[in-house]
Design a protein around this motif. Structure first.
Motif, PDB file in Angstrom:
ATOM      1  N   TRP A  73      68.540  12.981  31.779  1.00  0.00           N
ATOM      2  CA  TRP A  73      68.291  11.539  31.697  1.00  0.00           C
ATOM      3  C   TRP A  73      68.703  10.851  32.997  1.00  0.00           C
ATOM      4  CZ3 TRP A  73      71.927   7.277  30.518  1.00  0.00           C
ATOM      5  CH2 TRP A  73      71.281   6.077  30.185  1.00  0.00           C
ATOM      6  N   LEU A  74      69.881  11.221  33.533  1.00  0.00           N
ATOM      7  CA  LEU A  74      70.332  10.656  34.806  1.00  0.00           C
ATOM      8  C   LEU A  74      69.372  11.017  35.933  1.00  0.00           C
ATOM      9  CD1 LEU A  74      74.171  11.397  34.751  1.00  0.00           C
ATOM     10  CD2 LEU A  74      73.085   9.148  34.567  1.00  0.00           C
ATOM     11  N   MET A  75      68.904  12.263  35.951  1.00  0.00           N
ATOM     12  CA  MET A  75      68.011  12.696  37.019  1.00  0.00           C
ATOM     13  C   MET A  75      66.678  11.955  36.943  1.00  0.00           C
ATOM     14  SD  MET A  75      68.870  14.820  39.409  1.00  0.00           S
ATOM     15  CE  MET A  75      69.974  15.993  38.637  1.00  0.00           C
ATOM     16  N   THR A  76      66.242  11.632  35.738  1.00  0.00           N
ATOM     17  CA  THR A  76      65.019  10.851  35.587  1.00  0.00           C
ATOM     18  C   THR A  76      65.199   9.454  36.169  1.00  0.00           C
ATOM     19  OG1 THR A  76      64.409  12.067  33.581  1.00  0.00           O
ATOM     20  CG2 THR A  76      63.358   9.932  33.925  1.00  0.00           C
ATOM     21  N   ILE A  77      66.350   8.831  35.911  1.00  0.00           N
ATOM     22  CA  ILE A  77      66.642   7.517  36.487  1.00  0.00           C
ATOM     23  C   ILE A  77      66.646   7.605  38.008  1.00  0.00           C
ATOM     24  CG2 ILE A  77      68.375   5.697  36.715  1.00  0.00           C
ATOM     25  CD1 ILE A  77      69.316   6.378  33.881  1.00  0.00           C
TER      26      ILE A  77
END
Length: 259
Positions: free
Chosen positions: A149-153
């Protein structure tokens, strides 16, 4: 903002080896399901502090705990990180600080390879965690772990940054040392000329999705499943993206290396 030099070197060596196989006319290896480099490194577990803050108001109740997942290899690490996410989305600032300690290095490395600028990678890393903090109460377990999720952001921030035209893609390699070690075998002459500078510069010329795939797979050590979660693709599509990316890297090599 430092990163593990040995981890970076292993990732570049793995990517270079795949490109060299194509340049030397050797069939590329099948794409493995596991990480290209190794498991993520645990970062220092210290309270973050320093103004991370807390979400406004009490945390809501969630009913998606049964869907919680983590890509960590150790069951203890998986359990710990899932528990931290549950606490953080309930408003626990210390828990979010520990998540920051764990994931900040991998987010920064991804953004550095995406932007090739230390200052920009630092700014976008800070913005990634600021947005994550603001959105913690909206986080849901939906088949991807918190790191994905962080990497998507982070990936969306980098994409938006360049689309907005606030800066041009920097090609500097001052933060990355040369690595021209040769290896034994018929591919050694090609490998000796394929420096980190050439490899990283060619990497920036790939289509966004291929570049991001190779950065996550080789330089981040992310598994196919993790990469697929970030890119919103199937495992099979990620394997094809990786193969196409390596082939296109080989085509971008200087003429002298392709003879």
């Amino acid at each position: 903002m430092p990163w593990d030099g040995a981890d970076v070197a292993r990732g570049l060596d793995a990517l270079r080896a795949e490109v060299v196989r194509l340049l030397a006319g050797t069939p590329a290896l099948a794409v493995a399901d596991g990480p290209q480099v190794g498991p993520h490194l645990l970062l220092t577990e210290a309270l973050a502090g320093g103004g991370l803050g807390t979400p406004d108001g009490p945390g809501p109740a969630y009913d998606d705990g049964a869907l919680a997942t983590s890509s960590e290899e150790s069951e203890a690490d998986r359990t710990r990180l899932i528990a931290l996410v549950e606490l953080a989305r309930g408003g626990d600032a210390d828990a979010f600080g520990l998540l920051y300690d764990h994931y900040q290095g991998s987010v920064y490395r991804f953004l550095f390879y995406r932007t090739r600028s230390v200052a920009l990678a630092e700014d976008l890393t800070s913005e990634t965690f600021f947005r994550a903090l603001r959105s913690m109460q909206n986080f849901r377990w939906q088949g991807k772990d918190f790191g994905a999720w962080l990497m998507t952001i982070a990936r969306n921030l980098a994409t938006d940054h360049f689309k907005a035209g606030r800066t041009r893609l920097e090609m500097t390699t001052e933060d990355m040392g040369q690595h021209d070690d040769a290896t034994e075998g018929p591919e050694s002459a090609v490998l000796a000329g394929l420096t980190n500078e050439i490899l990283l510069k060619a990497l920036t010329e790939l289509p966004d999705e291929q570049r991001d795939c190779l950065v996550m797979r080789f330089l981040q050590g992310m598994s196919i499943a993790e990469t697929a979660a970030v890119l919103g693709r199937s495992d099979g599509a990620v394997k094809q993206l990786q193969l196409r990316g390596v082939r296109n890297l080989a085509k971008l090599m200087p003429e002298g290396l392709r003879d």
